[in-house]
Motif scaffolding. Structure first.
Motif, PDB file in Angstrom:
ATOM      1  N   GLN A 312       0.850  -1.188   0.000  1.00  0.00           N
ATOM      2  CA  GLN A 312       0.000   0.000   0.000  1.00  0.00           C
ATOM      3  C   GLN A 312       0.884   1.237   0.000  1.00  0.00           C
ATOM      4  O   GLN A 312       1.702   1.431   0.895  1.00  0.00           O
ATOM      5  CB  GLN A 312      -0.915   0.014   1.223  1.00  0.00           C
ATOM      6  N   VAL A 313       0.700   2.076  -1.016  1.00  0.00           N
ATOM      7  CA  VAL A 313       1.461   3.316  -1.116  1.00  0.00           C
ATOM      8  C   VAL A 313       0.501   4.465  -1.352  1.00  0.00           C
ATOM      9  O   VAL A 313      -0.645   4.270  -1.769  1.00  0.00           O
ATOM     10  CB  VAL A 313       2.491   3.247  -2.257  1.00  0.00           C
ATOM     11  N   VAL A 314       0.973   5.667  -1.071  1.00  0.00           N
ATOM     12  CA  VAL A 314       0.170   6.859  -1.300  1.00  0.00           C
ATOM     13  C   VAL A 314       0.277   7.247  -2.764  1.00  0.00           C
ATOM     14  O   VAL A 314       1.374   7.395  -3.298  1.00  0.00           O
ATOM     15  CB  VAL A 314       0.631   8.020  -0.403  1.00  0.00           C
ATOM     16  N   ALA A 315      -0.878   7.396  -3.422  1.00  0.00           N
ATOM     17  CA  ALA A 315      -0.899   7.814  -4.823  1.00  0.00           C
ATOM     18  C   ALA A 315      -2.096   8.735  -5.033  1.00  0.00           C
ATOM     19  O   ALA A 315      -3.241   8.299  -4.933  1.00  0.00           O
ATOM     20  CB  ALA A 315      -0.991   6.602  -5.748  1.00  0.00           C
ATOM     21  N   GLY A 316      -1.818   9.995  -5.299  1.00  0.00           N
ATOM     22  CA  GLY A 316      -2.898  10.942  -5.577  1.00  0.00           C
ATOM     23  C   GLY A 316      -3.840  11.176  -4.421  1.00  0.00           C
ATOM     24  O   GLY A 316      -5.049  11.334  -4.612  1.00  0.00           O
ATOM     25  N   GLY A 317      -3.324  11.165  -3.184  1.00  0.00           N
ATOM     26  CA  GLY A 317      -4.158  11.499  -2.031  1.00  0.00           C
ATOM     27  C   GLY A 317      -4.877  10.328  -1.404  1.00  0.00           C
ATOM     28  O   GLY A 317      -5.667  10.508  -0.486  1.00  0.00           O
ATOM     29  N   ARG A 318      -4.619   9.116  -1.899  1.00  0.00           N
ATOM     30  CA  ARG A 318      -5.234   7.951  -1.265  1.00  0.00           C
ATOM     31  C   ARG A 318      -4.246   6.789  -1.297  1.00  0.00           C
ATOM     32  O   ARG A 318      -3.231   6.858  -1.995  1.00  0.00           O
ATOM     33  CB  ARG A 318      -6.557   7.588  -1.942  1.00  0.00           C
ATOM     34  N   THR A 319      -4.530   5.739  -0.523  1.00  0.00           N
ATOM     35  CA  THR A 319      -3.642   4.573  -0.534  1.00  0.00           C
ATOM     36  C   THR A 319      -4.120   3.604  -1.599  1.00  0.00           C
ATOM     37  O   THR A 319      -5.321   3.354  -1.741  1.00  0.00           O
ATOM     38  CB  THR A 319      -3.613   3.869   0.830  1.00  0.00           C
ATOM     39  N   VAL A 320      -3.165   3.064  -2.353  1.00  0.00           N
ATOM     40  CA  VAL A 320      -3.462   2.139  -3.440  1.00  0.00           C
ATOM     41  C   VAL A 320      -2.453   1.000  -3.376  1.00  0.00           C
ATOM     42  O   VAL A 320      -1.266   1.230  -3.151  1.00  0.00           O
ATOM     43  CB  VAL A 320      -3.372   2.833  -4.818  1.00  0.00           C
ATOM     44  N   ALA A 332       8.748   5.218  -3.731  1.00  0.00           N
ATOM     45  CA  ALA A 332       7.334   5.472  -3.463  1.00  0.00           C
ATOM     46  C   ALA A 332       7.178   5.951  -2.042  1.00  0.00           C
ATOM     47  O   ALA A 332       7.877   5.515  -1.140  1.00  0.00           O
ATOM     48  CB  ALA A 332       6.516   4.201  -3.675  1.00  0.00           C
ATOM     49  N   GLU A 333       6.250   6.850  -1.868  1.00  0.00           N
ATOM     50  CA  GLU A 333       5.966   7.354  -0.523  1.00  0.00           C
ATOM     51  C   GLU A 333       5.177   6.299   0.227  1.00  0.00           C
ATOM     52  O   GLU A 333       4.100   5.892  -0.214  1.00  0.00           O
ATOM     53  CB  GLU A 333       5.142   8.644  -0.626  1.00  0.00           C
ATOM     54  N   PRO A 334       5.694   5.780   1.353  1.00  0.00           N
ATOM     55  CA  PRO A 334       4.964   4.740   2.070  1.00  0.00           C
ATOM     56  C   PRO A 334       3.660   5.271   2.635  1.00  0.00           C
ATOM     57  O   PRO A 334       3.544   6.449   2.951  1.00  0.00           O
ATOM     58  CB  PRO A 334       5.932   4.344   3.201  1.00  0.00           C
ATOM     59  N   ALA A 335       2.674   4.395   2.713  1.00  0.00           N
ATOM     60  CA  ALA A 335       1.378   4.800   3.250  1.00  0.00           C
ATOM     61  C   ALA A 335       1.525   5.165   4.712  1.00  0.00           C
ATOM     62  O   ALA A 335       1.947   4.361   5.533  1.00  0.00           O
ATOM     63  CB  ALA A 335       0.366   3.658   3.078  1.00  0.00           C
ATOM     64  N   MET A 336       1.169   6.388   5.054  1.00  0.00           N
ATOM     65  CA  MET A 336       1.275   6.846   6.436  1.00  0.00           C
ATOM     66  C   MET A 336       0.050   6.403   7.207  1.00  0.00           C
ATOM     67  O   MET A 336      -1.062   6.511   6.732  1.00  0.00           O
ATOM     68  CB  MET A 336       1.382   8.377   6.486  1.00  0.00           C
ATOM     69  N   ARG A 337       0.265   5.918   8.407  1.00  0.00           N
ATOM     70  CA  ARG A 337      -0.831   5.492   9.270  1.00  0.00           C
ATOM     71  C   ARG A 337      -1.143   6.637  10.235  1.00  0.00           C
ATOM     72  O   ARG A 337      -0.463   6.828  11.228  1.00  0.00           O
ATOM     73  CB  ARG A 337      -0.462   4.251  10.056  1.00  0.00           C
ATOM     74  N   LYS A 338      -2.132   7.397   9.891  1.00  0.00           N
ATOM     75  CA  LYS A 338      -2.481   8.538  10.725  1.00  0.00           C
ATOM     76  C   LYS A 338      -3.137   8.036  12.001  1.00  0.00           C
ATOM     77  O   LYS A 338      -4.140   7.319  11.967  1.00  0.00           O
ATOM     78  CB  LYS A 338      -3.426   9.470   9.999  1.00  0.00           C
ATOM     79  N   GLU A 339      -2.573   8.400  13.118  1.00  0.00           N
ATOM     80  CA  GLU A 339      -3.092   7.936  14.407  1.00  0.00           C
ATOM     81  C   GLU A 339      -3.948   9.024  15.043  1.00  0.00           C
ATOM     82  O   GLU A 339      -3.737  10.210  14.847  1.00  0.00           O
ATOM     83  CB  GLU A 339      -1.931   7.598  15.351  1.00  0.00           C
ATOM     84  N   TYR A 340      -4.934   8.594  15.800  1.00  0.00           N
ATOM     85  CA  TYR A 340      -5.803   9.521  16.506  1.00  0.00           C
ATOM     86  C   TYR A 340      -5.730   9.231  17.982  1.00  0.00           C
ATOM     87  O   TYR A 340      -5.837   8.093  18.410  1.00  0.00           O
ATOM     88  CB  TYR A 340      -7.249   9.368  16.013  1.00  0.00           C
ATOM     89  N   ALA A 341      -5.518  10.266  18.753  1.00  0.00           N
ATOM     90  CA  ALA A 341      -5.406  10.100  20.198  1.00  0.00           C
ATOM     91  C   ALA A 341      -6.748   9.801  20.791  1.00  0.00           C
ATOM     92  O   ALA A 341      -7.772  10.155  20.248  1.00  0.00           O
ATOM     93  CB  ALA A 341      -4.818  11.345  20.818  1.00  0.00           C
TER      94      ALA A 341
END
Length: 341
Positions: A312-320, A332-341
């Protein structure tokens, strides 16, 4: 109506794998899924039958039944923790009170031998609700919001209600205990278009009013386009694309997402543009062990698709997850896992 004021929770599904025992051993129905539901959003999950959508939904309640089991991974929900690690009384109290679930076939979740009202009271008692009168009052108000006579519905048995009414009863039962995470599995299946539109509008209104985090499982791309903030596309037990619904549907990146959109019937314009997907979706027994799960039906298939799982990589604002979207040997930019507190 009594509402809780707690903030909507975030949900983080990490490396989730669910397997089913078969004569050929344990086979994965969901494999290595990473998915984040941002607090206060509606996330739609689409895909063909057998893609793993409902199994993913059941995992949010740790409710996968034998011969299935959650083999690995986690489902972290703010204020609850990892649902996969819960058990016993704590898990039972979490279901319904903290996580509401609307089943695909509403009539299957209702007891045909009891009125809706008696089932409501049973639900309240099982979760330690002391103000049962208040619970009934809240249920009637929710049913009225959905265009029904609450008193009449609570005095009815399931066979006395239409399919659309039973679906709305299921939504009421999922919300009446003020759950903050709500999972709806095919909430508009087998309903006429007018009832579908009404249920989608109700879900969106209640979601916004109560500050929920909502997951909707559906095969109807049109329905999810009307209600969802984010969209995850599943195929063969994997999430192949995920991002804002407008971006995923407006400029789909994964070949499977593109094929799903091409297959939507059209009422105007060039009707020949609608084309069915070639071949058939895989079953548990035909899922490839290695490589891309979509490769047998993909017109962009490459040799690497046979041997390597696409990351899973970031492509055009979404993970693909597709080798053709991001060249396998290019940075490739690795898919970032945005965490929520």
């Amino acid at each position: 109506m009594t509402l809780t004021t707690t903030a909507a929770p975030g949900v983080r599904i990490r490396d989730l794998t669910v397997v089913y025992r078969t004569p050929h051993g344990e086979l994965p129905a969901v494999r290595g899924v990473d998915l984040t539901l941002a607090p206060g959003t509606i996330t739609g999950v689409v895909g063909e039958s057998g893609s793993g959508k409902s199994t993913l939904a059941l995992s949010l309640l740790n409710a996968v039944q034998p011969p299935g089991r959650i083999a690995s991974g986690s489902v972290e929900i703010d204020g609850i923790g990892d649902v996969v690690r819960l058990g016993g009384e704590r898990l039972r109290q979490t279901r319904g009170r903290r996580i509401g679930y609307v089943f695909q076939a509403a009539q299957n979740s209702l007891n045909p031998l009891k009125t809706i009202g008696k089932q409501l009271l049973d639900l309240g008692r099982s979760h330690g609700v002391e103000d049962l009168r208040g619970l009934v009052r809240d249920a009637k108000e929710l049913l009225a919001r959905m265009g029904m006579d609450g008193a009449r519905v609570l005095d009815s048995y399931q066979h006395e209600l239409s399919g659309g009414m039973r679906q709305r009863v299921g939504i009421m039962l999922a919300l009446v205990l003020n759950a903050k995470v709500v999972v709806l599995d095919e909430p508009t299946t087998a309903l006429d278009m007018i009832t579908q539109a009404m249920i989608l509008r109700i879900v969106r209104e209640i979601h916004e009013e109560r500050g929920l985090t909502t997951l909707i499982i559906t095969h109807d791309v049109g329905a999810v386009a009307e209600i969802a903030d984010d969209l995850a596309v599943m195929y063969g037990g994997r999430v192949v694309e995920h991002g804002p619904v407008e971006e995923v549907l407006g400029s789909p990146a994964h070949p499977y997402t593109q094929a799903l959109i091409r297959a939507i019937p059209r009422l105007s314009g060039d009707l020949s543009l609608a084309r069915p997907l070639p071949g058939r979706p895989p079953t548990l027994g035909t899922l490839p062990v290695t490589g891309c799960v979509f490769r047998e039906r993909c017109d962009r298939r490459m040799p690497i698709c046979e041997t390597d799982d696409p990351a899973q990589v970031v492509a055009g604002g979404r993970t693909v997850a597709c080798h053709a979207v991001v060249p396998p040997h290019a940075p490739a930019e690795p898919a970032m896992r945005k965490e929520y507190a």
